[in-house]
Structures are given as structure tokens and as C-alpha cells.
Design a protein around this motif. Structure first.
Motif, PDB file in Angstrom:
ATOM      1  N   ASP A  10      -6.283  -5.881   2.026  1.00 54.51           N
ATOM      2  CA  ASP A  10      -5.850  -4.668   1.587  1.00 54.51           C
ATOM      3  C   ASP A  10      -6.805  -3.510   2.148  1.00 54.51           C
ATOM      4  O   ASP A  10      -7.973  -3.504   1.457  1.00 54.51           O
ATOM      5  CB  ASP A  10      -5.233  -4.435   0.255  1.00 54.51           C
ATOM      6  CG  ASP A  10      -5.174  -3.086  -0.524  1.00 54.51           C
ATOM      7  OD1 ASP A  10      -5.414  -2.183   0.098  1.00 54.51           O
ATOM      8  OD2 ASP A  10      -4.693  -2.951  -1.710  1.00 54.51           O
ATOM      9  N   THR A  12      -6.736  -0.054   1.868  1.00 56.31           N
ATOM     10  CA  THR A  12      -6.923   0.890   0.852  1.00 56.31           C
ATOM     11  C   THR A  12      -7.709   0.639  -0.243  1.00 56.31           C
ATOM     12  O   THR A  12      -8.490   1.492  -0.550  1.00 56.31           O
ATOM     13  CB  THR A  12      -5.329   1.307   0.239  1.00 56.31           C
ATOM     14  OG1 THR A  12      -4.541   1.409   1.284  1.00 56.31           O
ATOM     15  CG2 THR A  12      -5.619   2.652  -0.668  1.00 56.31           C
ATOM     16  N   GLY A  68       5.402  -3.627   0.900  1.00 54.04           N
ATOM     17  CA  GLY A  68       5.893  -2.221  -0.075  1.00 54.04           C
ATOM     18  C   GLY A  68       5.889  -2.914  -1.297  1.00 54.04           C
ATOM     19  O   GLY A  68       5.443  -1.985  -2.336  1.00 54.04           O
ATOM     20  N   PHE A  71       2.459  -2.650  -2.493  1.00 49.88           N
ATOM     21  CA  PHE A  71       1.641  -1.326  -2.989  1.00 49.88           C
ATOM     22  C   PHE A  71       2.263  -0.629  -3.908  1.00 49.88           C
ATOM     23  O   PHE A  71       1.684   0.277  -4.759  1.00 49.88           O
ATOM     24  CB  PHE A  71       1.659  -0.409  -1.435  1.00 49.88           C
ATOM     25  CG  PHE A  71       0.532  -0.950  -0.676  1.00 49.88           C
ATOM     26  CD1 PHE A  71      -0.809  -0.981  -1.165  1.00 49.88           C
ATOM     27  CD2 PHE A  71       0.749  -1.413   0.397  1.00 49.88           C
ATOM     28  CE1 PHE A  71      -2.041  -1.098  -0.152  1.00 49.88           C
ATOM     29  CE2 PHE A  71      -0.205  -1.962   1.514  1.00 49.88           C
ATOM     30  CZ  PHE A  71      -1.423  -1.671   1.040  1.00 49.88           C
ATOM     31  N   ARG A  72       3.586  -0.956  -4.309  1.00 46.33           N
ATOM     32  CA  ARG A  72       4.206  -0.198  -5.319  1.00 46.33           C
ATOM     33  C   ARG A  72       3.768  -0.768  -6.889  1.00 46.33           C
ATOM     34  O   ARG A  72       3.319  -0.057  -7.614  1.00 46.33           O
ATOM     35  CB  ARG A  72       5.699  -0.490  -5.267  1.00 46.33           C
ATOM     36  CG  ARG A  72       6.347   0.010  -6.671  1.00 46.33           C
ATOM     37  CD  ARG A  72       8.039  -0.017  -6.579  1.00 46.33           C
ATOM     38  NE  ARG A  72       8.746  -0.807  -5.778  1.00 46.33           N
ATOM     39  CZ  ARG A  72       9.000  -2.098  -6.086  1.00 46.33           C
ATOM     40  NH1 ARG A  72       8.719  -2.543  -7.100  1.00 46.33           N
ATOM     41  NH2 ARG A  72       9.752  -2.945  -5.294  1.00 46.33           N
ATOM     42  N   GLN A  77       1.754   3.964  -3.487  1.00 45.35           N
ATOM     43  CA  GLN A  77       2.857   4.532  -2.880  1.00 45.35           C
ATOM     44  C   GLN A  77       4.164   4.597  -3.595  1.00 45.35           C
ATOM     45  O   GLN A  77       4.460   3.398  -3.797  1.00 45.35           O
ATOM     46  CB  GLN A  77       3.043   4.353  -1.518  1.00 45.35           C
ATOM     47  CG  GLN A  77       3.869   5.188  -0.688  1.00 45.35           C
ATOM     48  CD  GLN A  77       4.085   4.787   0.934  1.00 45.35           C
ATOM     49  OE1 GLN A  77       3.771   3.718   1.019  1.00 45.35           O
ATOM     50  NE2 GLN A  77       4.551   5.714   1.573  1.00 45.35           N
ATOM     51  N   ARG A  82       9.826   3.808   1.548  1.00 41.17           N
ATOM     52  CA  ARG A  82       8.464   3.698   1.741  1.00 41.17           C
ATOM     53  C   ARG A  82       8.189   3.712   3.135  1.00 41.17           C
ATOM     54  O   ARG A  82       9.018   3.223   3.937  1.00 41.17           O
ATOM     55  CB  ARG A  82       7.840   2.332   1.301  1.00 41.17           C
ATOM     56  CG  ARG A  82       7.712   2.357  -0.146  1.00 41.17           C
ATOM     57  CD  ARG A  82       7.151   0.860  -0.670  1.00 41.17           C
ATOM     58  NE  ARG A  82       7.441   0.564  -2.094  1.00 41.17           N
ATOM     59  CZ  ARG A  82       8.464  -0.014  -2.492  1.00 41.17           C
ATOM     60  NH1 ARG A  82       9.470  -0.443  -1.520  1.00 41.17           N
ATOM     61  NH2 ARG A  82       8.832  -0.170  -3.600  1.00 41.17           N
ATOM     62  N   ASP A  85       7.892  -0.929   4.327  1.00 37.50           N
ATOM     63  CA  ASP A  85       8.355  -1.955   3.254  1.00 37.50           C
ATOM     64  C   ASP A  85       7.946  -3.424   3.652  1.00 37.50           C
ATOM     65  O   ASP A  85       7.345  -4.083   2.913  1.00 37.50           O
ATOM     66  CB  ASP A  85       9.642  -1.761   2.924  1.00 37.50           C
ATOM     67  CG  ASP A  85      10.051  -2.301   1.869  1.00 37.50           C
ATOM     68  OD1 ASP A  85       9.452  -2.491   0.838  1.00 37.50           O
ATOM     69  OD2 ASP A  85      11.327  -2.764   2.041  1.00 37.50           O
ATOM     70  N   SER A 107      -2.295  -0.953   5.047  1.00 35.43           N
ATOM     71  CA  SER A 107      -2.574  -0.012   4.133  1.00 35.43           C
ATOM     72  C   SER A 107      -1.048   0.346   3.982  1.00 35.43           C
ATOM     73  O   SER A 107      -0.080   0.132   4.655  1.00 35.43           O
ATOM     74  CB  SER A 107      -3.342   1.244   4.640  1.00 35.43           C
ATOM     75  OG  SER A 107      -2.612   1.869   5.551  1.00 35.43           O
ATOM     76  N   PRO A 108      -0.607   1.489   3.111  1.00 36.02           N
ATOM     77  CA  PRO A 108       0.662   1.937   2.857  1.00 36.02           C
ATOM     78  C   PRO A 108       1.109   2.384   4.306  1.00 36.02           C
ATOM     79  O   PRO A 108       2.411   2.739   4.392  1.00 36.02           O
ATOM     80  CB  PRO A 108       0.669   2.744   1.832  1.00 36.02           C
ATOM     81  CG  PRO A 108      -0.444   2.492   0.833  1.00 36.02           C
ATOM     82  CD  PRO A 108      -1.456   2.014   1.982  1.00 36.02           C
ATOM     83  N   TRP A 109       0.192   3.025   5.072  1.00 39.85           N
ATOM     84  CA  TRP A 109       0.684   3.908   6.078  1.00 39.85           C
ATOM     85  C   TRP A 109       0.249   3.245   7.675  1.00 39.85           C
ATOM     86  O   TRP A 109       0.420   3.872   8.697  1.00 39.85           O
ATOM     87  CB  TRP A 109      -0.056   4.997   6.183  1.00 39.85           C
ATOM     88  CG  TRP A 109       0.149   5.742   4.890  1.00 39.85           C
ATOM     89  CD1 TRP A 109       1.509   6.676   4.527  1.00 39.85           C
ATOM     90  CD2 TRP A 109      -0.438   5.696   3.433  1.00 39.85           C
ATOM     91  NE1 TRP A 109       1.417   6.829   3.162  1.00 39.85           N
ATOM     92  CE2 TRP A 109       0.207   6.333   2.628  1.00 39.85           C
ATOM     93  CE3 TRP A 109      -1.698   5.026   3.203  1.00 39.85           C
ATOM     94  CZ2 TRP A 109      -0.208   6.727   1.234  1.00 39.85           C
ATOM     95  CZ3 TRP A 109      -1.995   5.137   1.981  1.00 39.85           C
ATOM     96  CH2 TRP A 109      -1.322   6.044   1.254  1.00 39.85           C
TER      97      TRP A 109
END
Length: 117
Positions: A10, A12, A68, A71-72, A77, A82, A85, A107-109
Motif C-alpha cells: 500500500d 498510500t 477497492g 481502501f474503503r 477513498q 471508485r 476497484d 494506491s487508490p489512484w
């Protein structure tokens, strides 16, 4: 010893991504056959290889990472939908006698994947 392994980092939080569901499928003419499912541990790894030495066969495969939900649960995020996901990684095994390691940095992005050691 040949096998197929993976782990998730991860980016982030700068930590291993634990409790992420992963599906491994074999790809034949764009048709997926689910071979196994697993969930990452506290170290972002799986307790067992996705394919053991006996199960390794040349061919095309897909790893599907359910990031997804991860991270939720981390409350990073909450967009709907998302941006990422599920991350799908298709790769080939050409030498079943070799070890294949497919790490995911995420990361989420965005994400990066490579053949590790």
C-alpha cells in the motif's frame, strides 16, 4: 523450486496491504477459469503459493486484486464509483520450472506491477 506468488504494498500508507482478496484465473481464448482465491495476511502476502510446483503450467493467467474494498476499509477513498476497484493483471508463464513472483504496488489512484524474484 517453481511456484507463483504475489504480495501487495500500500503506497498510500507505506505498509503491506492486508486482508485483500485475490483471484487467480487461467486465460484460454479470453475465457477465464478460476483456479484459486486467497486473502493477504498482515505482511501483504499469501500463506501459500497461488500455484505450487506441481500446478505450474505454461500459459496465460490473470490475477484479480480487490483493492477497492481494501481502501474503503482504510477510509482512504469513498468515491462511487471508485477510480480503482479491482486491478487485473494478465501475465504469461513460459517456463513452469521457474519461480514467478508478481508484486502489486498500489494506491487508490494508480498501481505498478512487475516480475519480482
Amino acid at each position: 523450486m517453481s511456484s507463483l506468488t504475489t504480495h501487495i504494498l500500500d503506497l498510500t500508507h507505506g505498509t503491506p496491504a492486508h486482508n485483500v482478496e485475490i483471484h487467480l484465473s487461467q486465460v484460454n481464448n479470453n475465457h477465464l477459469t478460476l483456479l484459486s482465491s486467497a486473502v493477504t495476511n498482515e505482511d501483504g502476502r499469501l500463506p501459500e503459493p497461488l500455484l505450487s510446483e506441481e500446478e505450474m503450467k505454461a500459459g496465460e493467467y490473470e490475477l484479480l486484486f480487490h483493492i477497492g474494498d481494501y481502501f474503503r476499509n482504510k477510509e482512504v477513498q469513498d468515491d462511487d464509483p471508485r477510480f480503482l476497484d479491482k486491478v487485473s493483471v494478465r501475465f504469461g508463464i513460459s517456463d513452469p520450472s521457474s519461480h514467478y513472483h508478481v508484486p502489486l504496488l498500489v494506491s487508490p489512484w494508480g498501481y505498478q506491477v512487475y516480475r519480482g524474484s
